[in-house]
Design an enzyme around this catalytic site. Structure first.
Site, mmCIF file in Angstrom:
data_model
loop_
_atom_site.group_PDB
_atom_site.id
_atom_site.type_symbol
_atom_site.label_atom_id
_atom_site.label_comp_id
_atom_site.label_asym_id
_atom_site.label_seq_id
_atom_site.Cartn_x
_atom_site.Cartn_y
_atom_site.Cartn_z
ATOM 1 C CG HIS A 1 -1.876 1.152 1.226
ATOM 2 N ND1 HIS A 1 -2.801 1.329 0.224
ATOM 3 C CD2 HIS A 1 -2.041 2.188 2.090
ATOM 4 C CE1 HIS A 1 -3.507 2.423 0.477
ATOM 5 N NE2 HIS A 1 -3.059 2.960 1.602
ATOM 6 C CG HIS B 1 -3.901 6.466 2.353
ATOM 7 N ND1 HIS B 1 -4.445 5.224 2.542
ATOM 8 C CD2 HIS B 1 -4.271 7.177 3.440
ATOM 9 C CE1 HIS B 1 -5.102 5.188 3.686
ATOM 10 N NE2 HIS B 1 -5.007 6.376 4.252
ATOM 11 C CB CYS C 1 -2.767 3.153 -3.116
ATOM 12 S SG CYS C 1 -1.900 1.563 -2.990
#
Length: 170
Positions: A25, A37, A115
């Site tokens: 991530h 994010h 992301c």
């Protein structure tokens, strides 16, 4: 050993890669202990295998959260991975744009808009995802290996099959 709160000190505009198990991530550090994010509904610290459900999401929310709430107990590292390829945008522009997106719901696609794409576009003006590229390369490699394997089996079957037929006709 996983970095702790006292090891790496990110600077505003730094990309942070968080290791979630089967994937990473990505967040961008905006200062004062906060990151921004792109987070599908299943993305949160310590989500484990549940986070893999993000592959079925088509929307995600831009969130601003404290870094340690996002990292949780996972390993992470500062990773401005494209600095050798692209000139980072000015820090003020990165932060201003990131802050302006907080709370927005954006399209999400693991392959074209995840992301990592989100943070690399903020930092470099170019949406890229190395983990998607790597997965595609591995997938293509596995696909080619499978095709070669099938081809070898087919050739072997043809050769040995024809020898068996020869034996039967004799």
């Amino acid at each position: 050993m996983a970095p702790t709160k006292y090891d790496e000190k990110p600077e505003p505009g730094d990309l942070i890669e968080i290791f979630r198990g089967g994937y990473q991530h990505w967040v961008i550090y905006v200062g004062d202990g906060f990151v921004i994010h792109l987070a599908p509904p299943s993305e949160h610290a310590n989500a484990g295998a549940y986070s893999m459900m993000s592959v079925v999401c088509d929307r995600a929310i831009v969130k601003k959260e404290e870094i340690w709430d996002v990292v949780g107990s996972d390993e992470y590292r500062i990773n401005n991975l494209l600095d050798d390829t692209y000139e980072p945008r000015p820090i003020r522009a990165i932060i201003r744009e990131a802050e302006s997106l907080v709370g927005n719901q954006l399209p999400y696609c693991v392959v074209r808009g995840n992301c990592e794409h989100f943070v690399t576009e903020l930092r470099y003006g170019k949406p890229e995802s190395r983990q998607v590229r790597k997965a595609v390369e591995i997938g293509v490699g596995v696909g080619v290996a499978a095709m070669v394997g099938i081809g070898v089996c087919a050739i072997a079957a043809a050769l040995f099959g024809s020898k068996d037929k020869e034996k039967q006709t004799k």
